[in-house]
Scaffold this motif. Structure first.
Motif, PDB file in Angstrom:
ATOM      1  N   SER A   1       0.841  -1.196   0.000  1.00  0.00           N
ATOM      2  CA  SER A   1       0.000   0.000   0.000  1.00  0.00           C
ATOM      3  C   SER A   1       0.871   1.238   0.000  1.00  0.00           C
ATOM      4  O   SER A   1       2.104   1.149   0.065  1.00  0.00           O
TER       5      SER A   1
ATOM      6  N   ARG B   1      -8.879   0.725   0.005  1.00  0.00           N
ATOM      7  CA  ARG B   1      -9.079  -0.254  -1.070  1.00  0.00           C
ATOM      8  C   ARG B   1      -7.885  -1.195  -1.103  1.00  0.00           C
ATOM      9  O   ARG B   1      -6.748  -0.751  -1.213  1.00  0.00           O
TER      10      ARG B   1
ATOM     11  N   GLN C   1      -5.361  -3.574  -2.661  1.00  0.00           N
ATOM     12  CA  GLN C   1      -4.838  -3.783  -4.010  1.00  0.00           C
ATOM     13  C   GLN C   1      -4.508  -5.254  -4.244  1.00  0.00           C
ATOM     14  O   GLN C   1      -4.410  -6.058  -3.309  1.00  0.00           O
ATOM     15  N   ARG C   2      -4.315  -5.602  -5.495  1.00  0.00           N
ATOM     16  CA  ARG C   2      -3.858  -6.945  -5.845  1.00  0.00           C
ATOM     17  C   ARG C   2      -2.450  -7.136  -5.295  1.00  0.00           C
ATOM     18  O   ARG C   2      -1.590  -6.277  -5.414  1.00  0.00           O
TER      19      ARG C   2
ATOM     20  N   SER D   1      -8.385  -8.491  -4.417  1.00  0.00           N
ATOM     21  CA  SER D   1      -8.712  -7.079  -4.268  1.00  0.00           C
ATOM     22  C   SER D   1     -10.007  -6.948  -3.492  1.00  0.00           C
ATOM     23  O   SER D   1     -10.827  -7.857  -3.462  1.00  0.00           O
TER      24      SER D   1
ATOM     25  N   ASN E   1      -6.200   4.730  -5.193  1.00  0.00           N
ATOM     26  CA  ASN E   1      -5.254   3.633  -5.386  1.00  0.00           C
ATOM     27  C   ASN E   1      -4.186   3.579  -4.295  1.00  0.00           C
ATOM     28  O   ASN E   1      -3.113   3.021  -4.492  1.00  0.00           O
TER      29      ASN E   1
ATOM     30  N   GLY F   1      -4.367   2.010  -1.495  1.00  0.00           N
ATOM     31  CA  GLY F   1      -4.332   0.723  -0.807  1.00  0.00           C
ATOM     32  C   GLY F   1      -4.997   0.778   0.552  1.00  0.00           C
ATOM     33  O   GLY F   1      -5.720   1.715   0.883  1.00  0.00           O
TER      34      GLY F   1
END
Length: 467
Positions: free
Chosen positions: A55, A197, A199-200, A214, A247, A249
């Protein structure tokens, strides 16, 4: 006399909380029946992270909960690193969990349904004691300072957030008790994001794991118009809650500093002592809201077992931290000197999840048929799952080692085989003689040679003979 809606809600929450707690405790012996066929383990291996999620301001490392050993214990395990000024946004889990702070310091908050937003009240009381007037401020539920060595106990479904206000990374390990009755979804570890959020991530192994690649926060699933209407906000603001273009993370960086109402450590101690002396009208705060969720287990003065030549062990159970009674979890910290031994033992009523926080040690674990299921060195950063009733003997390395163990019972009981208060110590000499085809003198040596040492044994002195 009319009863307010708030009072009714408080009373209802108290009844629900008490009922759930009673049910959890009454049926503790049945809590893991769903996984009772998954502990036919022939080989135990030390576990390392299988999945890494990066992240903006930290890293989360996940251990493979699909491994048979974690399935047997009914737990998930993860290690998290939060950089300075890193914020772990609010989320909640489907099962109770214990968090141990390996390094660093910070603040964390919990939001429990039905509990008061008491921090403005604390701020006002603090100001009154200093002769200052009240001022308008934010209101929120309590905040805890945490530091190295702290255990944080977090119930299922309770929102939690954390912030690193120190100058070094916070490193924390978490065990999630997915086999607990509080989890009625399935045996998988599930984190529900209220913000942020996930993340992959990067997998370290080719084997598939259950962790999702995710995750969006829960606001993302609501219609924007409905969200805006129910909160009384604009559509643009509702879109921000969804965080679709965020985005950063699951660990985000706070640009300046997180400014929240929080007491100093001294003020917090004074306030908690005052709260303990007070009696509440409806008992709600006594039942749940005022329970401490934090205890430090690194302080040598709090050790339960101490041997100057072998080390120390500190237990944390529901007698010391009452909220563990509701979570049905337990923890232990051990500091073991070089070449010292931990008595062979088994856990009577719990699985153990052991994390090596420093150094290394050789674990010998024996299974149901007297066969060795593990006999290897376990190093710093690795995890070993010891199923209930599996016998374990541990020898420290030449550098010594430290560990943190989590148990799936709020009052875990250990049965030592050797030493003071042990199985052999409690047997008549005649029973030992006939069971092992020994002479009287041999049986006495087996029973008495370590008879005054409890759990931790100093290393054998070179040249000394025990017989």
């Amino acid at each position: 006399m009319a009863i307010s809606v708030t009072s009714l809600l408080s009373i209802s929450f108290l009844l629900i909380t008490s009922s759930l707690a009673h049910a959890q405790i009454e049926y503790v012996t049945e809590r893991r029946l769903r996984g009772r066929n998954r502990c036919n383990i022939e080989r135990i291996t030390a576990q390392e992270p299988s999945h890494r999620v990066e992240s903006e301001a930290g890293v989360t490392e996940l251990f493979d909960e699909n491994d048979q050993q974690f399935e047997c214990a009914g737990v998930a395990f993860q290690r998290r690193i939060i950089q300075p000024r890193g914020l772990l946004p609010p989320s909640f889990f489907n099962a109770p969990r214990l968090v141990y702070i390996l390094q660093g310091r910070g603040i964390s908050g919990t939001v429990v349904p039905g509990c008061p937003e008491s921090f403005q009240q604390f701020q006002q009381q603090s100001q009154r004691r200093r002769g200052q007037g009240q001022r308008s401020s934010d209101q929120h539920q309590r905040i805890n300072h945490f530091r190295e060595g702290d255990i944080l106990a977090l119930p299922a479904g309770v929102v939690h957030w954390a912030y690193n206000d120190g100058d070094q990374p916070v490193v924390a390990i978490t065990v999630v008790d997915t086999g607990n009755n509080a989890n009625q979804l399935d045996r998988n570890h599930r984190q529900f994001l209220l913000a942020g959020r996930k993340q992959r991530g990067q997998r370290f192994s080719v084997e598939p794991t259950r962790q999702e690649d995710s995750n969006e926060n829960i606001f993302n699933g609501f219609e924007t118009e409905s969200l805006a209407e129910v909160m009384g906000i604009s559509r643009d603001l509702a879109e921000k809650l969804k965080g679709r273009n965020d985005n950063r993370g699951e660990i985000i960086r706070v640009e300046e500093e997180l400014r929240v109402i929080r007491p100093s450590r001294m003020e917090r101690e004074e306030y908690e002592e005052e709260r303990r002396r007070q009696t509440t009208v409806n008992g709600l705060e006594q039942a749940f809201c005022s329970l401490r969720i934090k205890e430090n287990i690194d302080d040598p003065e709090r050790a339960d077992i101490y041997n100057p030549n072998a080390g120390r062990i500190t237990h944390l159970n529901s007698k010391k931290l009452p909220i563990l009674r509701y979570l049905q979890l337990n923890a232990e910290k051990g500091v073991v000197r070089p070449d010292a031994l931990i008595s062979p033992h088994w856990n009577v009523n719990a699985h153990a999840i052991v994390y090596i926080s420093r150094g290394s040690a050789r674990f010998q674990i024996v299974g149901l048929r007297g066969n060795t299921v593990h006999n290897n060195e376990v190093r710093q950063g690795q995890v070993v799952v010891v199923p209930q009733h599996f016998a374990t003997l541990i020898r420290s390395s030449r550098e010594g080692f430290e560990y943190v163990a989590f148990f799936t019972n709020d009052n875990a009981i250990v049965s030592n085989i050797v030493g003071k208060d042990s199985v052999l110590k409690g047997m008549p000499v005649e029973v030992i003689m006939n069971s092992y085809r020994m002479s009287t003198e041999e049986a006495r040596r087996v029973k008495e040679n370590r008879g005054e040492e409890l759990a931790l044994f100093e290393p054998r002195v070179q040249g000394r003979r025990y017989g």
